[in-house]
Design an enzyme around this catalytic site. Structure first.
Site, PDB file in Angstrom:
ATOM      1  N   ASP A 137       0.839  -1.200   0.000  1.00  0.00           N
ATOM      2  CA  ASP A 137       0.000   0.000   0.000  1.00  0.00           C
ATOM      3  C   ASP A 137       0.874   1.249   0.000  1.00  0.00           C
ATOM      4  O   ASP A 137       2.101   1.189   0.099  1.00  0.00           O
ATOM      5  CB  ASP A 137      -0.993  -0.008   1.165  1.00  0.00           C
ATOM      6  CG  ASP A 137      -0.312  -0.004   2.524  1.00  0.00           C
ATOM      7  OD1 ASP A 137       0.877   0.335   2.601  1.00  0.00           O
ATOM      8  OD2 ASP A 137      -0.969  -0.350   3.521  1.00  0.00           O
ATOM      9  N   VAL A 138       0.241   2.401  -0.084  1.00  0.00           N
ATOM     10  CA  VAL A 138       0.975   3.645  -0.292  1.00  0.00           C
ATOM     11  C   VAL A 138       1.868   3.994   0.894  1.00  0.00           C
ATOM     12  O   VAL A 138       2.905   4.664   0.726  1.00  0.00           O
ATOM     13  CB  VAL A 138      -0.022   4.791  -0.583  1.00  0.00           C
ATOM     14  CG1 VAL A 138      -0.884   5.084   0.648  1.00  0.00           C
ATOM     15  CG2 VAL A 138       0.693   6.055  -1.042  1.00  0.00           C
TER      16      VAL A 138
END
Length: 350
Positions: free
Chosen positions: A122-123
């Site tokens: 994820d980011v």
């Protein structure tokens, strides 16, 4: 593999699996676009394929008449003269100007590549991000997913704080003391967590634990959950402690970044305090490690080096897939229980 010297030969070798370091704050799709941009840009610096030929009728050498000079013939010219002039042209292969790069643009574009994502960090997470290039890479990524190789992370945490989303960029909701937390208490708690997940891990494998098949798979580290389950922790330990900061080393499958950050929060609660996750870093994914030369930094990624590394990765992965199959089907033939095996022999390895 010899280094390709032309763009077409290099393009043919750009297929397989590779790993790239992902920084926190960058999405996987953005990273993928940067990779394709670098590949397309690098291919443009190599010798391109020649222009496509076309057949064109050109004047015979040394001939000279109105038609051969390109001038419009007069209406008074006879049919015989026109027929005679036609015989003065011969077919020849010439470059097709419509295929010139100034007309068509660059020889390679994003549409010429198929990029497949492996593990999707994820980011907020950083570390190893796997990619598969072209059909070969896609098939290998799918095989890795079916084999459910574990991934290892360093989880950086900090005691004494609680936030709305379990990480340091979210709103702080609580502050607590942490002086009573010791290395012994953390280690004891992590052993309890690992024990509970290990029991669930074994039960979900759907195998008779007293069988030869279970022994063969366990000895090779191939036991995997066969029923739909959530994240499973295979190993967890304290890597470093410098209160209030600490680092957890965890190996797991089917995890997510949010699960790992929430785990740090729950560890803080179990220790009669609170904790937030300041960083999630993936340092191992299957056979790919953070410090390997084959794991690219995005600023150092070059098309020729990428083709060379993918060739080595493909060979290593094919050998790994064959080894895993050998364990499964050797045990299967001894117990005649092939139907209970998690991975069938038609699995594609590119």
């Amino acid at each position: 593999m010899s280094v390709p010297v032309t763009a077409p030969s290099l393009y043919r070798n750009l297929k397989g699996v590779f790993a790239v370091h992902k920084h926190a704050g960058v999405t996987c799709s953005t990273l993928g676009n940067i990779i394709l941009q670098k590949i397309v840009s690098d291919l443009g610096t190599y010798e391109q394929r020649p222009q496509k030929p076309m057949v064109k009728f050109v004047p015979r050498p040394g001939e000279n008449n109105l038609l051969l000079d390109g001038k419009r013939r007069s209406k008074s010219s006879t049919i015989a003269e026109r027929n005679l002039a036609m015989f003065n042209y011969v077919p020849a292969n010439v470059d097709d100007l419509f295929d010139h790069p100034s007309v068509q643009g660059p020889r390679y574009s994003y549409e010429d590549f198929e990029l497949t994502f492996g593990n999707m960090l994820d980011v907020l997470s950083s570390g190893i991000q796997l990619f598969g290039l072209q059909t070969t890479g896609k098939e290998m990524i799918n095989s890795l997913s079916r084999l459910r190789f574990p991934r290892s992370y360093y989880l950086y945490g900090k005691f004494g704080l609680a936030t709305t989303k379990f990480h340091n960029d979210a709103k702080v909701t609580e502050r607590t003391t942490w002086d009573h937390i010791s290395e012994t208490k953390i280690t004891r708690l992590l052993c309890m967590i690992q024990g509970s997940y290990r029991n669930a891990f074994i039960k979900s494998s759907n195998l008779d634990l007293d069988s030869q098949l279970a022994y063969e798979m366990a000895s090779k580290g191939l036991l995997r959950p066969q029923t739909p389950t959530g994240p499973m922790i295979m190993d967890i330990k304290l890597h470093k402690l410098n209160p209030p900061d600490f680092v957890i080393d965890i190996t797991c499958i089917t995890e997510s970044g949010q699960f790992l950050r929430k785990l740090i929060h729950e560890i803080g609660l179990e220790l009669r305090s609170t904790a937030i996750c300041t960083k999630v870093h993936c340092y191992r994914n299957a056979i790919f490690f953070d410090e390997d030369d084959s794991t690219f930094l995005i600023r150092e990624l070059k098309a020729d080096k990428l083709a060379e590394v993918m060739g080595k990765n493909n060979s290593n992965l094919i050998s790994l897939f064959k080894e895993k199959r050998a364990v499964y089907f050797t045990a299967s033939s001894a117990l005649d229980e092939e139907s209970n095996f998690p991975f069938q022999s038609n699995e594609s390895v590119g």
